[in-house]
Design an enzyme around this catalytic site. Structure first.
Site, PDB file in Angstrom:
ATOM      1  N   GLN A 109     -27.947 -13.031 -17.744  1.00  0.00           N
ATOM      2  CA  GLN A 109     -26.808 -12.921 -16.828  1.00  0.00           C
ATOM      3  C   GLN A 109     -27.122 -13.576 -15.481  1.00  0.00           C
ATOM      4  OE1 GLN A 109     -24.949  -8.843 -16.831  1.00  0.00           O
ATOM      5  NE2 GLN A 109     -26.642  -8.416 -18.218  1.00  0.00           N
ATOM      6  N   ARG A 114     -26.253 -20.403 -10.976  1.00  0.00           N
ATOM      7  CA  ARG A 114     -27.197 -21.514 -10.843  1.00  0.00           C
ATOM      8  C   ARG A 114     -27.140 -22.210  -9.488  1.00  0.00           C
ATOM      9  NH1 ARG A 114     -25.016 -21.641 -15.850  1.00  0.00           N
ATOM     10  NH2 ARG A 114     -23.422 -23.160 -15.273  1.00  0.00           N
ATOM     11  N   GLN A 122     -41.473 -15.752 -16.136  1.00  0.00           N
ATOM     12  CA  GLN A 122     -42.593 -15.512 -17.033  1.00  0.00           C
ATOM     13  C   GLN A 122     -42.246 -16.024 -18.437  1.00  0.00           C
ATOM     14  OE1 GLN A 122     -43.414 -11.383 -18.150  1.00  0.00           O
ATOM     15  NE2 GLN A 122     -45.573 -11.750 -17.689  1.00  0.00           N
ATOM     16  N   GLN A 124     -42.392 -16.501 -22.452  1.00  0.00           N
ATOM     17  CA  GLN A 124     -42.780 -15.847 -23.697  1.00  0.00           C
ATOM     18  C   GLN A 124     -43.466 -16.826 -24.642  1.00  0.00           C
ATOM     19  OE1 GLN A 124     -39.110 -14.117 -25.174  1.00  0.00           O
ATOM     20  NE2 GLN A 124     -39.570 -12.152 -24.210  1.00  0.00           N
ATOM     21  N   ARG A 125     -43.492 -18.088 -24.237  1.00  0.00           N
ATOM     22  CA  ARG A 125     -44.207 -19.083 -25.042  1.00  0.00           C
ATOM     23  C   ARG A 125     -45.688 -19.103 -24.687  1.00  0.00           C
ATOM     24  NH1 ARG A 125     -43.270 -25.701 -25.007  1.00  0.00           N
ATOM     25  NH2 ARG A 125     -44.618 -26.137 -26.801  1.00  0.00           N
ATOM     26  N   ASN A 197     -30.304 -19.286  -1.372  1.00  0.00           N
ATOM     27  CA  ASN A 197     -29.836 -19.376   0.005  1.00  0.00           C
ATOM     28  C   ASN A 197     -28.830 -18.263   0.269  1.00  0.00           C
ATOM     29  OD1 ASN A 197     -27.003 -20.397  -0.363  1.00  0.00           O
ATOM     30  ND2 ASN A 197     -28.039 -22.199  -1.211  1.00  0.00           N
ATOM     31  N   ARG A 208     -21.437  -9.270  -8.526  1.00  0.00           N
ATOM     32  CA  ARG A 208     -22.257  -8.338  -9.302  1.00  0.00           C
ATOM     33  C   ARG A 208     -22.460  -6.975  -8.632  1.00  0.00           C
ATOM     34  NH1 ARG A 208     -22.700 -10.261 -14.550  1.00  0.00           N
ATOM     35  NH2 ARG A 208     -23.156 -12.510 -14.520  1.00  0.00           N
TER      36      ARG A 208
END
Length: 243
Positions: A109, A114, A122, A124-125, A197, A208
């Site tokens: 979410q 963007r 972080q 997960q690969r 910013n 939100r």
């Protein structure tokens, strides 16, 4: 593997590097206000950006607001700018946060916002989440609606345990972490660094904040970001209130 909770910490925010004469010590303003005033007045002033605070600061920081509201005339100017929608001038103020212990559901979410945001998440690969790895397995976030319901909590924890077991089995069978992660659920916890910013943060909060229909976890993040920003730059609180 453990249940975890969100933690949000402001790591850095806009600071000025210029030096003003000691006479400016009598005016109370923050670095963020100085940058905001410089950006706003540059649009309308014949003075150079580097001269705005020195030449016009007394007029704005040294006088009470002329609109009958609280604060200085600089506060009045910033209120006018925000209410008129000329908020591009607030993009010059940035804030960097350490965000820890949030779910991958929240991350999906959050990254929809963007414009004006930068993320370092972080992986997960590259981070291995096996029970025997340094991570100690995956941490997870329990939704607020599940908490307080013993049967639902037991079901949720059992599923988390099974997901961890499936991940461990795949890794033991030689499956890479980047493919084994496919069995990790949306509740898997992650950490990230977020820079935004002020304009982007106000927009995010407006969409939100509590009462706007957002999922509980992301509304909590919105409130946490607001707390961190307003603690560093108290004059921004009114703008979050109106967002």
């Amino acid at each position: 593997m453990a249940q975890t909770e969100m933690n949000v910490t402001l790591m850095a925010h806009t600071q000025t590097t210029w030096q003003l004469d000691s006479e400016w010590d009598k005016y109370k303003y923050s670095d963020g206000q100085a940058v905001a005033l410089s950006a706003i007045r540059t649009c309308y002033s014949p003075n150079k950006p580097s001269e705005i605070v020195a030449k016009e600061g007394g007029k704005y920081f040294g006088k009470s607001a002329t609109d009958g509201e609280d604060g200085t005339d600089a506060d009045r100017l910033m209120r006018m700018i925000v209410r008129s929608g000329h908020t591009s001038t607030l993009e010059h103020l940035s804030f960097t946060f350490a965000i820890e212990g949030v779910s991958r559901a929240l991350l999906s979410q959050l990254t929809r916002h963007r414009v004006g945001f930068s993320f370092s998440v972080q992986s997960q690969r590259y981070v291995k989440f096996g029970s025997e790895n340094k991570s100690g397995g995956m941490d997870y976030v329990m939704p607020d609606s599940v908490k307080g319901h013993p049967d639902a909590e037991d079901t949720f924890r059992q599923f988390m345990k099974e997901a961890q077991d499936y991940y461990d089995c795949l890794r033991e069978d030689g499956i890479s972490s980047e493919d084994a992660r496919a069995v990790l659920p949306n509740a898997t916890a992650t950490n990230l660094v977020l820079t935004g910013n002020l304009r982007a943060l106000l927009d995010f909060y407006g969409k939100r904040r509590k009462g706007r229909g957002g999922q509980h976890e992301i509304t909590e993040l919105a409130e946490a970001l607001r707390r961190e920003v307003t603690a560093a730059e108290p004059w921004t609180d009114a703008f979050f209130e109106e967002a």
